[in-house]
Design a protein around this motif. Structure first.
Motif, PDB file in Angstrom:
ATOM      1  N   ALA A  19       0.849  -1.189   0.000  1.00  0.00           N
ATOM      2  CA  ALA A  19       0.000   0.000   0.000  1.00  0.00           C
ATOM      3  C   ALA A  19       0.884   1.238   0.000  1.00  0.00           C
ATOM      4  O   ALA A  19       1.927   1.263   0.653  1.00  0.00           O
ATOM      5  N   PRO A  20       0.499   2.265  -0.769  1.00  0.00           N
ATOM      6  CA  PRO A  20       1.314   3.481  -0.769  1.00  0.00           C
ATOM      7  C   PRO A  20       1.367   4.102   0.619  1.00  0.00           C
ATOM      8  O   PRO A  20       0.391   4.109   1.352  1.00  0.00           O
ATOM      9  N   SER A  21       2.529   4.594   0.960  1.00  0.00           N
ATOM     10  CA  SER A  21       2.664   5.262   2.248  1.00  0.00           C
ATOM     11  C   SER A  21       3.127   6.699   2.003  1.00  0.00           C
ATOM     12  O   SER A  21       4.077   6.937   1.273  1.00  0.00           O
ATOM     13  N   GLY A  22       2.463   7.640   2.582  1.00  0.00           N
ATOM     14  CA  GLY A  22       2.820   9.045   2.415  1.00  0.00           C
ATOM     15  C   GLY A  22       2.351   9.584   1.074  1.00  0.00           C
ATOM     16  O   GLY A  22       1.625   8.938   0.333  1.00  0.00           O
ATOM     17  N   HIS A  23       2.767  10.797   0.760  1.00  0.00           N
ATOM     18  CA  HIS A  23       2.371  11.420  -0.493  1.00  0.00           C
ATOM     19  C   HIS A  23       3.499  11.269  -1.520  1.00  0.00           C
ATOM     20  O   HIS A  23       4.649  11.081  -1.145  1.00  0.00           O
ATOM     21  N   PRO A  24       3.165  11.364  -2.815  1.00  0.00           N
ATOM     22  CA  PRO A  24       4.189  11.194  -3.846  1.00  0.00           C
ATOM     23  C   PRO A  24       5.264  12.274  -3.743  1.00  0.00           C
ATOM     24  O   PRO A  24       4.967  13.449  -3.539  1.00  0.00           O
ATOM     25  N   LYS A  25       6.514  11.856  -3.883  1.00  0.00           N
ATOM     26  CA  LYS A  25       7.627  12.797  -3.872  1.00  0.00           C
ATOM     27  C   LYS A  25       8.731  12.216  -4.748  1.00  0.00           C
ATOM     28  O   LYS A  25       9.158  11.091  -4.528  1.00  0.00           O
ATOM     29  N   TYR A  26       9.139  12.990  -5.763  1.00  0.00           N
ATOM     30  CA  TYR A  26      10.222  12.532  -6.629  1.00  0.00           C
ATOM     31  C   TYR A  26      10.865  13.708  -7.338  1.00  0.00           C
ATOM     32  O   TYR A  26      10.313  14.808  -7.393  1.00  0.00           O
ATOM     33  N   ASP A  27      12.034  13.465  -7.896  1.00  0.00           N
ATOM     34  CA  ASP A  27      12.775  14.397  -8.739  1.00  0.00           C
ATOM     35  C   ASP A  27      13.393  13.568  -9.860  1.00  0.00           C
ATOM     36  O   ASP A  27      13.904  12.479  -9.604  1.00  0.00           O
ATOM     37  N   PHE A  28      13.365  14.073 -11.075  1.00  0.00           N
ATOM     38  CA  PHE A  28      14.075  13.404 -12.165  1.00  0.00           C
ATOM     39  C   PHE A  28      14.497  14.428 -13.198  1.00  0.00           C
ATOM     40  O   PHE A  28      13.955  15.527 -13.267  1.00  0.00           O
ATOM     41  N   ASN A  29      15.483  14.055 -13.989  1.00  0.00           N
ATOM     42  CA  ASN A  29      15.892  14.888 -15.113  1.00  0.00           C
ATOM     43  C   ASN A  29      16.692  14.046 -16.096  1.00  0.00           C
ATOM     44  O   ASN A  29      17.245  13.011 -15.727  1.00  0.00           O
ATOM     45  N   TYR A  30      16.731  14.492 -17.330  1.00  0.00           N
ATOM     46  CA  TYR A  30      17.569  13.887 -18.352  1.00  0.00           C
ATOM     47  C   TYR A  30      17.874  14.939 -19.401  1.00  0.00           C
ATOM     48  O   TYR A  30      17.164  15.941 -19.527  1.00  0.00           O
ATOM     49  N   ALA A  31      18.923  14.716 -20.139  1.00  0.00           N
ATOM     50  CA  ALA A  31      19.301  15.617 -21.225  1.00  0.00           C
ATOM     51  C   ALA A  31      19.999  14.795 -22.302  1.00  0.00           C
ATOM     52  O   ALA A  31      20.733  13.855 -21.988  1.00  0.00           O
ATOM     53  N   VAL A  32      19.756  15.162 -23.553  1.00  0.00           N
ATOM     54  CA  VAL A  32      20.391  14.512 -24.696  1.00  0.00           C
ATOM     55  C   VAL A  32      20.949  15.609 -25.586  1.00  0.00           C
ATOM     56  O   VAL A  32      20.230  16.528 -25.967  1.00  0.00           O
ATOM     57  N   LYS A  33      22.234  15.516 -25.890  1.00  0.00           N
ATOM     58  CA  LYS A  33      22.842  16.451 -26.841  1.00  0.00           C
ATOM     59  C   LYS A  33      23.754  15.630 -27.731  1.00  0.00           C
ATOM     60  O   LYS A  33      24.778  15.118 -27.286  1.00  0.00           O
ATOM     61  N   ASP A  34      23.344  15.480 -28.980  1.00  0.00           N
ATOM     62  CA  ASP A  34      24.077  14.673 -29.939  1.00  0.00           C
ATOM     63  C   ASP A  34      24.441  15.573 -31.108  1.00  0.00           C
ATOM     64  O   ASP A  34      23.613  15.834 -31.979  1.00  0.00           O
ATOM     65  N   GLY A  42      15.786  17.957 -23.394  1.00  0.00           N
ATOM     66  CA  GLY A  42      15.881  17.503 -22.010  1.00  0.00           C
ATOM     67  C   GLY A  42      14.617  17.821 -21.243  1.00  0.00           C
ATOM     68  O   GLY A  42      13.722  18.514 -21.733  1.00  0.00           O
ATOM     69  N   HIS A  43      14.553  17.287 -20.025  1.00  0.00           N
ATOM     70  CA  HIS A  43      13.366  17.428 -19.184  1.00  0.00           C
ATOM     71  C   HIS A  43      13.794  17.328 -17.730  1.00  0.00           C
ATOM     72  O   HIS A  43      14.658  16.538 -17.383  1.00  0.00           O
ATOM     73  N   GLN A  44      13.181  18.130 -16.881  1.00  0.00           N
ATOM     74  CA  GLN A  44      13.404  18.101 -15.439  1.00  0.00           C
ATOM     75  C   GLN A  44      12.052  18.266 -14.787  1.00  0.00           C
ATOM     76  O   GLN A  44      11.248  19.082 -15.227  1.00  0.00           O
ATOM     77  N   GLU A  45      11.780  17.476 -13.728  1.00  0.00           N
ATOM     78  CA  GLU A  45      10.514  17.594 -13.012  1.00  0.00           C
ATOM     79  C   GLU A  45      10.708  17.194 -11.568  1.00  0.00           C
ATOM     80  O   GLU A  45      11.495  16.314 -11.255  1.00  0.00           O
ATOM     81  N   SER A  46       9.986  17.870 -10.677  1.00  0.00           N
ATOM     82  CA  SER A  46       9.977  17.500  -9.263  1.00  0.00           C
ATOM     83  C   SER A  46       8.536  17.568  -8.769  1.00  0.00           C
ATOM     84  O   SER A  46       7.749  18.392  -9.215  1.00  0.00           O
ATOM     85  N   ARG A  47       8.227  16.668  -7.854  1.00  0.00           N
ATOM     86  CA  ARG A  47       6.879  16.609  -7.301  1.00  0.00           C
ATOM     87  C   ARG A  47       6.976  16.371  -5.809  1.00  0.00           C
ATOM     88  O   ARG A  47       7.779  15.590  -5.332  1.00  0.00           O
ATOM     89  N   ASP A  48       6.105  17.077  -5.091  1.00  0.00           N
ATOM     90  CA  ASP A  48       5.967  16.888  -3.653  1.00  0.00           C
ATOM     91  C   ASP A  48       4.474  16.987  -3.346  1.00  0.00           C
ATOM     92  O   ASP A  48       3.922  18.078  -3.320  1.00  0.00           O
TER      93      ASP A  48
END
Length: 110
Positions: A19-34, A42-48
């Motif tokens: 069962a989920p415990s607490g509220h959603p919390k995350y951070d992620f990012n990525y970048a591509v340069k070719d 690229g993309h960056q996101e954080s949630r609390d």
């Protein structure tokens, strides 16, 4: 459709997700340069909890960089701000050279 015998009991799943415990919390990012292909994004996101913030960017074919910053706070919905960096470049049209097959047709036989 065939009916199952009355004594049929479906198998019980062997995995029980926690069962989920607490509220959603995350951070992620990525970048591509070719450089050879010209890809740059690229993309960056954080949630609390119900508060989400992020941004993403992409190099457009016209040479500009498009940046999108966004927030989602509870039921306020997705609120985005779009910005462009650079000047759009439209090179002059260059028609492709006439098609020249790289093979010779097989000789004809009478």
């Amino acid at each position: 459709m065939a009916e199952l015998p009355p004594s049929y009991n479906p198998p019980v799943p062997s995995y029980r997700a926690p069962a989920p415990s607490g509220h959603p919390k995350y951070d992620f990012n990525y970048a591509v340069k070719d450089d050879p292909s010209g890809n740059d994004f690229g993309h960056q996101e954080s949630r609390d909890g119900y508060n989400t913030q992020g941004n993403y960017y992409v190099l457009l074919p016209d040479g500009r960089l498009q940046r999108v910053s966004y927030t989602v706070n509870g039921d306020s919905g997705y609120v985005a701000q779009v910005e462009y960096e650079g000047e759009a470049q439209y090179p002059a049209y260059q028609p492709a050279p006439a098609y020249q097959p790289s093979y010779k047709p097989a000789p004809g036989y009478a």
